[in-house]
Design an enzyme around this catalytic site. Structure first.
Site, PDB file in Angstrom:
ATOM      1  CB  THR A  68      -0.983  -0.022   1.196  1.00 38.85           C
ATOM      2  OG1 THR A  68      -1.921   1.036   1.039  1.00 38.85           O
ATOM      3  CG2 THR A  68      -0.269   0.119   2.534  1.00 38.85           C
ATOM      4  CE  LYS A  72      -1.495   0.651  -3.435  1.00 32.32           C
ATOM      5  NZ  LYS A  72      -2.904   0.854  -3.848  1.00 32.32           N
ATOM      6  CG  ASN A  93      -2.590  -4.227  -5.415  1.00 31.96           C
ATOM      7  OD1 ASN A  93      -2.374  -4.845  -6.458  1.00 31.96           O
ATOM      8  ND2 ASN A  93      -3.709  -4.348  -4.730  1.00 31.96           N
ATOM      9  CG  ASP A 108      -4.887  -1.197  -6.000  1.00 33.58           C
ATOM     10  OD1 ASP A 108      -5.500  -1.768  -5.080  1.00 33.58           O
ATOM     11  OD2 ASP A 108      -3.833  -0.568  -5.832  1.00 33.58           O
ATOM     12  N   GLY A 132      -5.482  13.076  -8.281  1.00 32.74           N
ATOM     13  CA  GLY A 132      -4.224  12.459  -7.915  1.00 32.74           C
ATOM     14  C   GLY A 132      -3.476  11.941  -9.121  1.00 32.74           C
ATOM     15  CB  ALA A 133      -0.586  12.215 -10.678  1.00 31.61           C
ATOM     16  N   GLY A 134      -0.709   9.463  -8.308  1.00 31.32           N
ATOM     17  CA  GLY A 134       0.104   8.391  -7.737  1.00 31.32           C
ATOM     18  C   GLY A 134      -0.319   7.042  -8.268  1.00 31.32           C
ATOM     19  CG  LEU A 229      -9.574   5.168  -5.217  1.00 33.57           C
ATOM     20  CD1 LEU A 229      -8.262   4.771  -5.885  1.00 33.57           C
ATOM     21  CD2 LEU A 229     -10.728   4.409  -5.834  1.00 33.57           C
ATOM     22  N   GLY A 252     -14.408   3.346  -0.616  1.00 39.67           N
ATOM     23  CA  GLY A 252     -13.573   2.334  -1.248  1.00 39.67           C
ATOM     24  C   GLY A 252     -13.557   0.968  -0.593  1.00 39.67           C
TER      25      GLY A 252
END
Length: 290
Positions: A68, A72, A93, A108, A132-134, A229, A252
């Site tokens: 997590t 990741k 993940n 995921d 987000g962009a992770g 999420l 999520g």
């Protein structure tokens, strides 16, 4: 209570933080239902120690691991192999034990899709905002593109990171549906339509439950459906803001459920029946005291 002996297999979760996780309830319940001699525990891994954690887990004969935030993507360099989709996403993940190390998967993306379908959410033809962009946001953007979304806007504080996701999505799926935006530039989006929004950052995660990436009501008035999420708290600040503006919002927990079930299936080489998955969801709700 399960008896632990010399034949007990160990699985677990590595991340930081992991203290809030509901994953043990998924895997330990499944193991109990099956009569499988397996225990799942969380491991708090400090920054800079991911490689040591993976190497140590393999040396200790750990059957499999979940990964997590924030590891990741970082974990990939320590793996013996990686699934094609996980490689495209650039995030892993789930680690599955092989002869010489762990192979990385991304459950995921399928977990999110199963969760959204179970709530009646469609992706085909939709205009979607991904916050987000992770690693989680990348998985969400890839899923949306793969299922025929009309447009996928990737909103991130650092637009360069969003741009990287945009370029990868468009290149891999031979499309121009992905578009990067700086978070505060959401006002450039048209007001003549409403969007599906996927909240894919860790903002609002317990214990910082009163935070959201965007707080402006004007943003939430553009959303018909919000999917966060995050699953703890059960109603995040993002979800509250969506509902206050008239939209519907989901957490999520089902994504956690479905991605966890797929990981369990990969580790043990089995399939879990849908009726058992639904019973397990009830266990999770009870564990969260809902």
């Amino acid at each position: 209570m399960q008896e632990i002996d010399g034949h007990t297999r160990l699985c677990g979760l590595i991340g930081n933080p992991v203290e809030h996780t509901m994953s043990p309830a998924i895997h330990n319940t499944l193991a109990k239902q099956e009569g499988r001699n397996l225990v799942y525990v969380p491991f708090h891994v400090e920054k800079g120690q991911v490689g040591q954690a993976v190497k140590g887990a393999f040396a200790l004969n750990v059957l499999g691991l979940n990964v997590t935030v924030p590891y990741k993507s970082e974990v990939i360099e320590y793996l013996d192999g990686i699934d094609d989709m996980a490689e495209k996403i650039g995030a892993v993940n789930t680690l599955v034990r092989t002869k010489n190390g762990y192979k990385g998967y991304n459950t995921d993306i399928t977990g999110l899709y199963c969760a959204m379908c179970s709530e009646g959410i469609r992706l085909e033809g939709e205009e979607i905002l991904v916050l987000g962009a992770g690693g989680a946001a990348r998985a969400a953007a890839f899923l949306c593109a793969s299922k025929g979304a009309k447009k996928v806007y990737i909103l991130n504080r650092t637009v360069e990171k969003a741009k990287a996701v945009e370029e990868e999505v468009n290149r891999i799926f031979h499309t121009q549906c992905a578009s990067a935006m700086c978070t505060e530039d959401y006002k450039k989006l048209g007001t003549d339509r409403k969007y599906l929004a996927i909240q894919a950052t860790s903002v609002g995660l317990y214990p910082d439950t009163e935070k959201a990436v965007i707080l402006d009501r004007e943003f939430y008035e553009r959303i018909h459906t919000g999917f966060d999420l995050i699953y703890r708290p059960f109603c995040t600040k993002f979800m509250s803001l969506v509902r206050e503006a008239g939209g519907q919002a989901f957490h999520g927990l089902k994504m956690l459920l479905y991605q966890g079930v797929e990981a369990y299936e990969l580790w043990n080489g089995i399939g879990v029946e849908e009726e058992d998955i639904q019973a397990l969801y009830g266990v999770l709700l009870k564990a969260m005291e809902i």
